[in-house]
Write a protein that holds these residues in place. Structure first.
Motif, PDB file in Angstrom:
ATOM      1  N   UNK A 312      -0.806   0.559   0.826  1.00  0.00           N
ATOM      2  CA  UNK A 312      -1.528   1.449   0.052  1.00  0.00           C
ATOM      3  C   UNK A 312      -1.421   1.086  -1.428  1.00  0.00           C
ATOM      4  N   UNK A 313      -0.136   0.816  -1.920  1.00  0.00           N
ATOM      5  CA  UNK A 313       0.087   0.348  -3.248  1.00  0.00           C
ATOM      6  C   UNK A 313      -0.529  -1.191  -3.742  1.00  0.00           C
ATOM      7  N   UNK A 314      -0.359  -2.100  -2.631  1.00  0.00           N
ATOM      8  CA  UNK A 314      -0.695  -3.456  -2.817  1.00  0.00           C
ATOM      9  C   UNK A 314      -2.325  -3.408  -2.870  1.00  0.00           C
ATOM     10  N   UNK A 315      -3.217  -2.637  -2.161  1.00  0.00           N
ATOM     11  CA  UNK A 315      -4.810  -2.718  -2.282  1.00  0.00           C
ATOM     12  C   UNK A 315      -5.208  -1.944  -3.332  1.00  0.00           C
ATOM     13  N   UNK A 316      -4.342  -0.990  -3.937  1.00  0.00           N
ATOM     14  CA  UNK A 316      -4.752  -0.374  -5.211  1.00  0.00           C
ATOM     15  C   UNK A 316      -4.458  -0.993  -6.378  1.00  0.00           C
ATOM     16  N   UNK A 317      -3.824  -2.344  -6.229  1.00  0.00           N
ATOM     17  CA  UNK A 317      -3.644  -3.052  -7.550  1.00  0.00           C
ATOM     18  C   UNK A 317      -2.442  -2.651  -8.204  1.00  0.00           C
ATOM     19  N   UNK A 318      -1.571  -1.862  -7.660  1.00  0.00           N
ATOM     20  CA  UNK A 318      -0.271  -1.555  -8.032  1.00  0.00           C
ATOM     21  C   UNK A 318       0.788  -2.533  -7.792  1.00  0.00           C
ATOM     22  N   UNK A 319       0.577  -3.818  -7.980  1.00  0.00           N
ATOM     23  CA  UNK A 319       1.245  -5.190  -7.392  1.00  0.00           C
ATOM     24  C   UNK A 319       2.683  -5.066  -7.753  1.00  0.00           C
TER      25      UNK A 319
END
Length: 697
Positions: A312-319
């Motif tokens: 959820x975080x990764x694909x939302x660009x919250x790398x």
């Protein structure tokens, strides 16, 4: 996202505020009154302040420590009772607002937030008395029960000061842990103290505005915790509530600006925004627990659940936020290896429930025999590389974890059965299927995935070629023995039940060809029976949010846009008053479990994102699984290789489409596919639907 006293659904759960360190719930009176939480549901959080990583050492459960609560009283001739209220969770600004009307007509408006960058709770009270009254706000360092008793294993010294007080505490079961809580008001207040509480009160005869601050610090984080709490309070009083809130809001605004999406469906968009909020609130400096409070397994870490929150975080660009998950498992590798072998073989066996130091914290039970979570750990490690392009991360952090997980499976879990072939031995697959399941479909797909990921990573790094060939050979053998009845894959040989595991070859493990008739038949069969098998436990006749999102992702990958979007809509329709997710929340008066369940929030965000952007076969596809009725949307999401894609569509036309490079990106361009139902001439000139766009630094 507003709740009021006129709402009578049973699923009210007080909204959470948090900063990844501390979390707390605000009740409709604008405080933390355990009596105002709403209808009781199973596994309801206790109304306390929780602090990540602070646990009792005694006992096997390693329970979270409670850090008390704050409560208010209004007294005229007698104590006044709230008769009407509205409560709003403002996820954009990460604050709770309450409007409370009392029996004599007095009104209290409240704003509360938890500073994102330090452990400071800010509370503003705007009081409109009908006649003269005494208002008091008290902070108690207490356990889950009475506000008058210190938490277990705690001793404290309480001291009064100017317009406030301080509580210095020590843990009797942990000689090295002590801390300070300071509580102060910005206006003249009468101060009284007890053995565990500080109460601030004053007479109010005309409208008044009072701001209160609670600061927490302890020896786990810093030696100068006493001085640090004082500096937080001093800064808050000097800046005032408005400037504190502005600084807090900027950090949240920056987080939302990193990435996210909207599709123009209010209920879905609200649930998505709350889920994004939820993930940030509960992301600790270690990893993401299923909930940062007592009733979600005492905030322990589950590798299987972590993967869905991570995506959820990764694909939302919250790398940067997402990185905590693979780094946490890398930090715990040494313990996982020692747990897997006394001979120090490079074979890691990670715990089912993990503490902050990487050690095991599961209570006794057949979940000890789970190994499928050992496959989502390499998935997370490798996915972080795929989305960032960070080869140094793959080499130094991810590859050792992937390698040790693969070797665990090779050494400990593979058996050759005469007349059958290579299989994964007995384990506990999904718990609804029971224990000692041999050749389990989901677990085997996970092992295949791990072997293939190892080979891909080794190829990228130019190492371990011989071992990679061996693992790929084992994966091929396991593919040939996946349990089936000739028509569909089965959860395990001879299984007569259905299981969400039917989806696992496509997601999370993506090892089965998407046209495989056995996989498609298994999915169709499960869908026919999902009302009986769609909850995580043997209860009810519904589909829990986690499973519905799992279905949405698989539907998206199979190109079934309507089914994917419909699953997302279903989940959004079963959220609470503030768009929050439950572990189970689909049947009134019977199955409400674990509100503010972070796993469901994470997979909902990922499912939502996957409907809008997919990365496959060297190409980015826009809106691959968004139902036709949604012709206007916008997003900023991560793609493979350290590329961020921004896109906007209005009434069937793609009006903006750009690609941006993050730190490790080496790509100069991205191949893009847009479904033919959208016009593309505004962004690419010739109106083609497969084209290349430049990556901008």
């Amino acid at each position: 996202m507003i709740y009021s006293d006129t709402d009578r659904r049973e699923i009210y759960c007080a909204p959470f505020l948090g900063n990844g360190e501390i979390t707390l719930q605000i009740t409709p009176d604008g405080a933390m009154d355990p009596g105002m939480r709403g209808e009781l549901i199973k596994a309801y959080p206790s109304c306390c302040i929780w602090w990540a990583g602070r646990r009792t050492r005694g006992g096997s459960n390693r329970a979270l420590l409670s850090f008390g609560r704050f409560e208010q009283k209004l007294i005229a001739k007698e104590e006044l009772t709230a008769v009407h209220y509205t409560q709003e969770l403002d996820v954009a600004d990460a604050q709770v607002k309450c409007h409370t009307v009392y029996g004599d007509g007095s009104v209290v408006d409240t704003q509360v937030f938890v500073r994102t960058d330090c452990n400071l709770i800010a509370v503003k009270k705007s009081i409109f008395p009908r006649s003269s009254l005494r208002f008091s706000l008290s902070y108690s360092l207490c356990g889950k029960g009475s506000s008058e008793c210190l938490p277990d294993f705690t001793v404290a010294d309480v001291a009064a000061g100017k317009n406030g007080g301080a509580i210095h505490y020590k843990l009797t079961d942990q000689e090295d842990l002590s801390g300070m809580v300071r509580f102060v008001c910005d206006t003249e207040s009468r101060v009284s103290v007890s053995d565990n509480a500080v109460t601030l009160s004053r007479e109010i005869a005309s409208p008044a505005e009072l701001c209160y601050y609670i600061a927490l610090s302890d020896s786990m984080d810093r030696d100068d915790y006493t001085e640090f709490t004082l500096s937080m309070i001093t800064s808050a009083l000097a800046d005032g509530f408005g400037r504190q809130k502005a600084a807090h809001g900027k950090i949240w605004n920056d987080y939302y600006a990193e990435g996210g999406a909207r599709i123009g469906d209010e209920r879905c968009d609200n649930a998505y925004l709350t889920a994004q909020y939820h993930l940030k609130c509960f992301k600790t400096k270690w990893s993401l627990p299923v909930g940062l409070f007592d009733s979600c397994w005492e905030s322990k870490f589950f590798a299987f659940d972590e993967h869905y929150m991570f995506l959820g975080l990764l694909t939302s660009n919250h790398l940067d936020a997402a990185a905590c998950v693979p780094r946490f498992r890398a930090d715990g590798l040494k313990y996982a290896i020692s747990r897997g072998s006394s001979k120090h073989h490079n074979a890691a066996h990670y715990p089912w429930e993990t503490l902050e130091d990487g050690t095991e914290a599961s209570p006794p039970g057949f979940w000890y025999e789970h190994i499928f979570h050992m496959s989502t750990i390499p998935l997370s490690e490798y996915a972080y590389y795929l989305y960032t392009g960070d080869l140094d991360f793959l080499r130094g952090t991810a590859y050792p974890v992937i390698s040790a997980c693969a070797e665990f499976f090779r050494i400990h879990m593979l058996y050759r059965v005469e007349g059958v072939g290579l299989i994964v031995g007995k384990c506990t697959d999904l718990e609804r299927l029971g224990s000692s399941v041999e050749n389990a479909y989901m677990t085997t797909c996970g092992v295949i995935s791990t072997f293939r990921i190892f080979a891909e990573a080794a190829s990228l790094l130019g190492c371990d070629e011989e071992l990679a060939r061996e693992y790929l050979g084992l994966a091929d053998e396991l593919m040939k023995t996946l349990p089936n009845d000739g028509e569909r894959y089965l959860p395990y040989p001879g299984c007569t039940e259905r299981s969400i595991a039917a989806y696992s070859g496509t997601f999370p493990f993506d090892v089965i060809d998407r046209s495989d008739p056995l996989q498609l038949a298994a999915i169709e069969d499960y869908v026919k029976h999902e009302d009986a098998f769609g909850n995580m436990y043997e209860m009810g006749r519904g589909v829990c949010s986690w499973y519905a999102c799992w279905k949405a992702i698989v539907s998206a990958r199979l190109g079934r846009a309507y089914e994917a979007t419909e699953a997302i809509r279903k989940v959004a329709g079963e959220t609470g008053y503030f768009g929050e997710m439950f572990e189970i929340n689909n049947e009134p008066s019977s199955t409400y479990l674990h509100p503010w369940f972070t796993t469901a929030a994470g997979i909902y965000v990922h499912a939502f994102n996957e409907c809008l952007l997919s990365c496959r076969d060297g190409m980015v596809t826009i809106a691959p699984a968004l139902a036709d009725e949604y012709d206007s949307f916008s997003f900023r999401l991560a793609a493979y290789g350290g590329v961020t894609i921004e896109c906007e569509a209005k009434e069937g036309s793609i009006t903006r489409l750009t690609a941006h490079a993050s730190a490790c990106c080496t790509a100069k361009s991205v191949k893009v596919c847009v479904p033919e139902r959208f016009r593309t001439d505004i962004v690419n000139g010739d109106g083609s639907h497969i084209f290349t766009i430049k990556v901008v630094s």
